[in-house]
Design a protein around this motif. Structure first.
Motif, PDB file in Angstrom:
ATOM      1  N   MET A  94       0.836  -1.200   0.000  1.00  0.00           N
ATOM      2  CA  MET A  94       0.000   0.000   0.000  1.00  0.00           C
ATOM      3  C   MET A  94       0.877   1.258   0.000  1.00  0.00           C
ATOM      4  O   MET A  94       0.561   2.256  -0.647  1.00  0.00           O
ATOM      5  CB  MET A  94      -0.915  -0.007   1.231  1.00  0.00           C
ATOM      6  N   THR A  95       1.991   1.197   0.738  1.00  0.00           N
ATOM      7  CA  THR A  95       2.931   2.320   0.733  1.00  0.00           C
ATOM      8  C   THR A  95       3.511   2.524  -0.659  1.00  0.00           C
ATOM      9  O   THR A  95       3.679   3.653  -1.133  1.00  0.00           O
ATOM     10  CB  THR A  95       4.070   2.060   1.736  1.00  0.00           C
ATOM     11  N   SER A  96       3.817   1.405  -1.329  1.00  0.00           N
ATOM     12  CA  SER A  96       4.324   1.479  -2.705  1.00  0.00           C
ATOM     13  C   SER A  96       3.291   2.109  -3.631  1.00  0.00           C
ATOM     14  O   SER A  96       3.627   2.927  -4.490  1.00  0.00           O
ATOM     15  CB  SER A  96       4.691   0.078  -3.195  1.00  0.00           C
ATOM     16  N   LEU A  97       2.040   1.739  -3.448  1.00  0.00           N
ATOM     17  CA  LEU A  97       0.957   2.323  -4.243  1.00  0.00           C
ATOM     18  C   LEU A  97       0.913   3.840  -4.057  1.00  0.00           C
ATOM     19  O   LEU A  97       0.781   4.606  -5.012  1.00  0.00           O
ATOM     20  CB  LEU A  97      -0.380   1.710  -3.825  1.00  0.00           C
ATOM     21  N   GLN A  98       0.993   4.250  -2.796  1.00  0.00           N
ATOM     22  CA  GLN A  98       0.948   5.677  -2.500  1.00  0.00           C
ATOM     23  C   GLN A  98       2.113   6.403  -3.164  1.00  0.00           C
ATOM     24  O   GLN A  98       1.962   7.503  -3.714  1.00  0.00           O
ATOM     25  CB  GLN A  98       0.997   5.894  -0.986  1.00  0.00           C
ATOM     26  N   SER A 140       4.228   9.974  -7.359  1.00  0.00           N
ATOM     27  CA  SER A 140       5.127  10.203  -8.495  1.00  0.00           C
ATOM     28  C   SER A 140       4.352  10.699  -9.701  1.00  0.00           C
ATOM     29  O   SER A 140       4.808  11.587 -10.439  1.00  0.00           O
ATOM     30  CB  SER A 140       5.868   8.911  -8.851  1.00  0.00           C
ATOM     31  N   GLN A 141       3.160  10.130  -9.910  1.00  0.00           N
ATOM     32  CA  GLN A 141       2.341  10.553 -11.045  1.00  0.00           C
ATOM     33  C   GLN A 141       1.870  11.998 -10.853  1.00  0.00           C
ATOM     34  O   GLN A 141       1.850  12.790 -11.799  1.00  0.00           O
ATOM     35  CB  GLN A 141       1.154   9.608 -11.199  1.00  0.00           C
ATOM     36  N   MET A 142       1.516  12.350  -9.627  1.00  0.00           N
ATOM     37  CA  MET A 142       1.102  13.722  -9.347  1.00  0.00           C
ATOM     38  C   MET A 142       2.262  14.693  -9.555  1.00  0.00           C
ATOM     39  O   MET A 142       2.104  15.780 -10.128  1.00  0.00           O
ATOM     40  CB  MET A 142       0.589  13.815  -7.908  1.00  0.00           C
ATOM     41  N   ASN A 188       4.807   4.364 -17.711  1.00  0.00           N
ATOM     42  CA  ASN A 188       5.621   3.591 -16.767  1.00  0.00           C
ATOM     43  C   ASN A 188       4.923   3.468 -15.406  1.00  0.00           C
ATOM     44  O   ASN A 188       4.872   2.393 -14.803  1.00  0.00           O
ATOM     45  CB  ASN A 188       6.991   4.244 -16.609  1.00  0.00           C
ATOM     46  N   LEU A 189       4.374   4.584 -14.947  1.00  0.00           N
ATOM     47  CA  LEU A 189       3.685   4.578 -13.656  1.00  0.00           C
ATOM     48  C   LEU A 189       2.425   3.730 -13.698  1.00  0.00           C
ATOM     49  O   LEU A 189       2.079   3.047 -12.724  1.00  0.00           O
ATOM     50  CB  LEU A 189       3.349   6.016 -13.247  1.00  0.00           C
ATOM     51  N   GLN A 190       1.704   3.748 -14.816  1.00  0.00           N
ATOM     52  CA  GLN A 190       0.504   2.917 -14.934  1.00  0.00           C
ATOM     53  C   GLN A 190       0.848   1.433 -14.865  1.00  0.00           C
ATOM     54  O   GLN A 190       0.134   0.642 -14.252  1.00  0.00           O
ATOM     55  CB  GLN A 190      -0.210   3.237 -16.248  1.00  0.00           C
ATOM     56  N   THR A 191       1.979   1.062 -15.507  1.00  0.00           N
ATOM     57  CA  THR A 191       2.428  -0.331 -15.436  1.00  0.00           C
ATOM     58  C   THR A 191       2.742  -0.721 -13.987  1.00  0.00           C
ATOM     59  O   THR A 191       2.340  -1.789 -13.512  1.00  0.00           O
ATOM     60  CB  THR A 191       3.679  -0.533 -16.313  1.00  0.00           C
ATOM     61  N   GLN A 192       3.464   0.168 -13.291  1.00  0.00           N
ATOM     62  CA  GLN A 192       3.784  -0.089 -11.887  1.00  0.00           C
ATOM     63  C   GLN A 192       2.519  -0.157 -11.034  1.00  0.00           C
ATOM     64  O   GLN A 192       2.400  -0.987 -10.136  1.00  0.00           O
ATOM     65  CB  GLN A 192       4.703   1.002 -11.354  1.00  0.00           C
ATOM     66  N   LEU A 193       1.585   0.738 -11.335  1.00  0.00           N
ATOM     67  CA  LEU A 193       0.344   0.799 -10.569  1.00  0.00           C
ATOM     68  C   LEU A 193      -0.462  -0.484 -10.726  1.00  0.00           C
ATOM     69  O   LEU A 193      -0.973  -1.049  -9.747  1.00  0.00           O
ATOM     70  CB  LEU A 193      -0.483   2.007 -11.025  1.00  0.00           C
ATOM     71  N   GLN A 194      -0.589  -0.972 -11.949  1.00  0.00           N
ATOM     72  CA  GLN A 194      -1.328  -2.206 -12.183  1.00  0.00           C
ATOM     73  C   GLN A 194      -0.680  -3.395 -11.480  1.00  0.00           C
ATOM     74  O   GLN A 194      -1.360  -4.225 -10.880  1.00  0.00           O
ATOM     75  CB  GLN A 194      -1.419  -2.479 -13.689  1.00  0.00           C
ATOM     76  N   ALA A 195       0.667  -3.462 -11.535  1.00  0.00           N
ATOM     77  CA  ALA A 195       1.376  -4.561 -10.867  1.00  0.00           C
ATOM     78  C   ALA A 195       1.182  -4.484  -9.356  1.00  0.00           C
ATOM     79  O   ALA A 195       0.949  -5.507  -8.687  1.00  0.00           O
ATOM     80  CB  ALA A 195       2.861  -4.506 -11.213  1.00  0.00           C
ATOM     81  N   SER A 196       1.256  -3.283  -8.810  1.00  0.00           N
ATOM     82  CA  SER A 196       1.099  -3.109  -7.367  1.00  0.00           C
ATOM     83  C   SER A 196      -0.330  -3.428  -6.932  1.00  0.00           C
ATOM     84  O   SER A 196      -0.555  -4.060  -5.896  1.00  0.00           O
ATOM     85  CB  SER A 196       1.465  -1.679  -6.971  1.00  0.00           C
TER      86      SER A 196
END
Length: 341
Positions: free
Chosen positions: A92-96, A101-103, A150-158
């Motif tokens: 969850m911390t990683s998600l945040q 980062s996206q913001m 890149n962030l969307q890929t990370q977000l989906q994986a997380s």
């Protein structure tokens, strides 16, 4: 109902008696087997409830039974839940972090666009300055798009990891509260639903009836037909209780004793439910699978208590337990419910 062993104060006395059980029942002194016997002698109620009926017969205690009890009541399940919870919190911390980062990337693009606009405003616009500004804006936009992808890929994986961890955590918690023989709730499940009932009574004025169900002459079934048959009878009773009380919380407290929490404080409704349970089993003859040998009808006794305003979990249970004993003393195969509010 199972008889509790006397609780010992000295760890040495507990260990010595536990080793005595290891030898008497010829169970290997593995760490898990020894711990079950240790907890049994120590006086852990869940283990006493599940072992007391078996210790009367040396051949009734198996290593598999002890391993199951260790897995359910001794294994440090809390550590597993803690690890899963820690992993979930980390993810969850990683998600945040990904969202932040996206913001930040969006803020950076906004700043670069503002800077380009200011540059055009500060000096007369020329074809070259406009082209340079457009190129800078295009470069910033492309960089932003790459970052977003890149962030969307990370977000989906997380997100996938979070969902998997949540599922695993829920399954782990459910396993801790499940009786392995019947798949009903165990004592932990029962204690949780008792607390929930107390909370509902305070916050929503929703009271409940607690029914304690105990099979009559269950020892006779074990002695006559064997403990494997006894287990099948317990599983049959559990499945039928689930069918008869589909909207209630049902737990196996150990041995041949069950608890049902009815989400109603209506005496007539509780009486009808208890009577239906008793009558169903009393009128349904059973046969031994395979041989077809007649097992007879299952008789049981039921005691029930209505949750009162000044009750805690212990007082509520004690009243229902006393009424169960009254039903037993009244000749068994009977129901005793309190009428007072």
């Amino acid at each position: 109902m199972p008889t509790k062993t006397a609780k010992r104060n000295s760890p040495f006395e507990i260990a010595r008696e536990a080793l005595g059980h290891v030898g008497k029942f010829q169970t290997p002194p593995t760490p898990s087997v020894y711990e079950v016997w240790y907890r049994y002698v120590e006086g852990v109620d869940d283990i006493i409830a599940n072992l007391s009926h078996a210790v009367e017969d040396v051949n009734a205690v198996s290593v598999d039974m002890l391993e199951q009890l260790h897995k359910q009541y001794c294994a440090n399940i809390e550590d597993t839940n803690t690890d899963l919870s820690d992993n979930l919190a980390s993810e969850m911390t990683s998600l945040q972090s990904i969202l932040e980062s996206q913001m930040n990337a969006g803020k950076q693009l906004g700043s670069e666009l503002d800077e380009a606009c200011v540059t055009l405003q500060e000096a007369p616009a020329t074809a070259q300055s406009i082209a340079e500004c457009a190129q800078k804006m295009l470069t910033s936009s492309n960089t932003m798009q790459d970052q977003i992808r890149n962030l969307q890929t990370q977000l989906q994986a997380s997100q996938s990891k979070v969902e998997a961890l949540q599922t695993e955590l829920n399954e782990s918690r459910a396993a801790v509260m499940t009786d392995p023989l019947t798949n009903l709730g165990n004592r932990r499940h029962f204690d949780l639903h008792i607390r929930q009932s107390l909370l509902l009574a305070k916050t929503e004025s929703r009271c409940s009836f607690l029914l304690l169900v105990d099979l009559d002459h269950f020892k006779h079934i074990n002695d006559t037909f064997g403990h494997d048959c006894g287990d099948k009878v317990i599983m049959y009773v559990a499945s039928q209780l689930t069918h008869l009380c589909p909207d209630s919380s049902i737990s196996r407290l150990g041995g041949d004793e069950f608890a049902i929490i009815l989400r109603s404080d209506d005496y007539a409704e509780a009486t009808d439910t208890a009577a239906e349970i008793r009558q169903y089993f009393a009128s349904t003859p059973l046969k031994l699978s395979g041989s077809g040998e007649d097992l007879g009808k299952i008789e049981l006794s039921i005691g029930g208590a209505r949750l009162r305003k000044n009750d805690d979990g212990q007082s509520w249970f004690v009243r229902a337990d006393k009424l169960l004993y009254q039903a037993k003393n009244a000749g068994r195969n009977s129901v005793m419910l309190e009428h007072s509010r």
